[in-house]
Design an enzyme around this catalytic site. Structure first.
Site, PDB file in Angstrom:
ATOM      1  N   HIS A  41       0.838  -1.208   0.000  1.00 17.61           N
ATOM      2  CA  HIS A  41       0.000   0.000   0.000  1.00 17.61           C
ATOM      3  C   HIS A  41       0.875   1.260   0.000  1.00 17.61           C
ATOM      4  CE1 HIS A  41      -3.161  -2.606   2.230  1.00 17.61           C
ATOM      5  NE2 HIS A  41      -3.591  -2.436   0.991  1.00 17.61           N
TER       6      HIS A  41
ATOM      7  N   LYS B 294     -18.808  -4.788   7.589  1.00 15.86           N
ATOM      8  CA  LYS B 294     -17.615  -5.575   7.301  1.00 15.86           C
ATOM      9  C   LYS B 294     -16.821  -5.778   8.594  1.00 15.86           C
ATOM     10  CE  LYS B 294     -13.858  -5.543   3.960  1.00 15.86           C
ATOM     11  NZ  LYS B 294     -13.271  -4.901   2.800  1.00 15.86           N
TER      12      LYS B 294
ATOM     13  N   ARG C 129      -2.148  -6.322  -8.210  1.00 15.24           N
ATOM     14  CA  ARG C 129      -1.054  -7.295  -8.119  1.00 15.24           C
ATOM     15  C   ARG C 129      -1.129  -8.266  -9.289  1.00 15.24           C
ATOM     16  NH1 ARG C 129      -2.899  -7.640  -2.055  1.00 15.24           N
ATOM     17  NH2 ARG C 129      -4.732  -7.266  -3.299  1.00 15.24           N
TER      18      ARG C 129
ATOM     19  N   SER D 181      -2.988  -7.954   2.953  1.00  8.83           N
ATOM     20  CA  SER D 181      -3.210  -7.769   4.397  1.00  8.83           C
ATOM     21  C   SER D 181      -3.679  -9.056   5.068  1.00  8.83           C
ATOM     22  CB  SER D 181      -4.259  -6.671   4.638  1.00  8.83           C
ATOM     23  OG  SER D 181      -3.838  -5.450   4.094  1.00  8.83           O
TER      24      SER D 181
END
Ligand code: ADP
Length: 176
Positions: free
Chosen positions: A30, A54, A103, A141
């Protein structure tokens, strides 16, 4: 005589980009995107998503605190918490660019779809996908948290304050 190479009259044009995400927690991947975006755009606003539906490992305040600490050396970067649609934030702040990092191919598919969705919601905001630098290719993460839970070394994956925060969180979880 005509100056063949005058500075563009747009020389000082200002463009501000948003970088939205959960950042639960922020990783070196990040921060790499933030740093590169800050080198291109006049300003970058990191927008940390707060979605009450969430489940996050780190609270909004914790994610905000970590991110603030990680960008102190970048003069043109600020950090926000936001609990509504990101395109609404873009409108309120009159930001026209949204950066997302990618990615691999599955990231691309997801980000591509998301950009279509956001375009439908707010056609004034352009999404720009920025490929990861190779050394951050595998950083995610969720995987980093899992690795830390299993006792793996995460010190090359997240900045030192995040290593400390993850260790603290694991201890809290173990006590609970
Ligand atoms: P989300 O917003 O989907 O919850 P994250 O908070 O994990 O995702 O990430 C925010 C943005 O950063 C996303 O665009 C994501 O693809 C990107 N990103 C995450 N990890 C990396 C990495 N290692 N390299 C480049 N971009 C990344």
């Amino acid at each position: 005589m005509i100056d063949l190479c005058p500075r563009s009259r747009y020389y000082e044009a200002m463009i501000r980009a948003l970088f939205p995400g959960s950042f639960d927690p922020p990783t070196n991947g990040h921060i790499n995107i933030v740093r590169r975006a800050a080198g291109i755009f006049d300003a970058v606003s990191i927008v940390i998503a707060v979605n009450p539906h969430k489940h996050y490992t780190f609270s909004a305040e914790e994610r905000y605190g970590m991110m603030q600490e990680l960008v102190t050396d970048m003069d043109n970067v600020d950090v926000h918490l936001w609990d509504r649609l990101i395109v609404e934030f873009a409108d309120r702040e009159d930001a026209k660019v949204m950066i997302r990092g990618v990615r691999a191919l599955d990231d691309f598919e997801y980000e591509f779809e998301l950009s279509m969705l956001n375009k439908g919601l707010n056609p004034r905001v352009e999404t720009i996908l920025m490929p990861t630098d190779p050394q951050y290719f595998v950083l995610r993460s969720s995987a980093i948290k899992e690795l830390a839970r299993l006792g793996g070394d995460i010190s090359t994956m997240v900045p030192p304050p995040v290593v400390t925060a993850i260790e603290r969180k694991l201890k809290q979880e173990a006590r609970a």
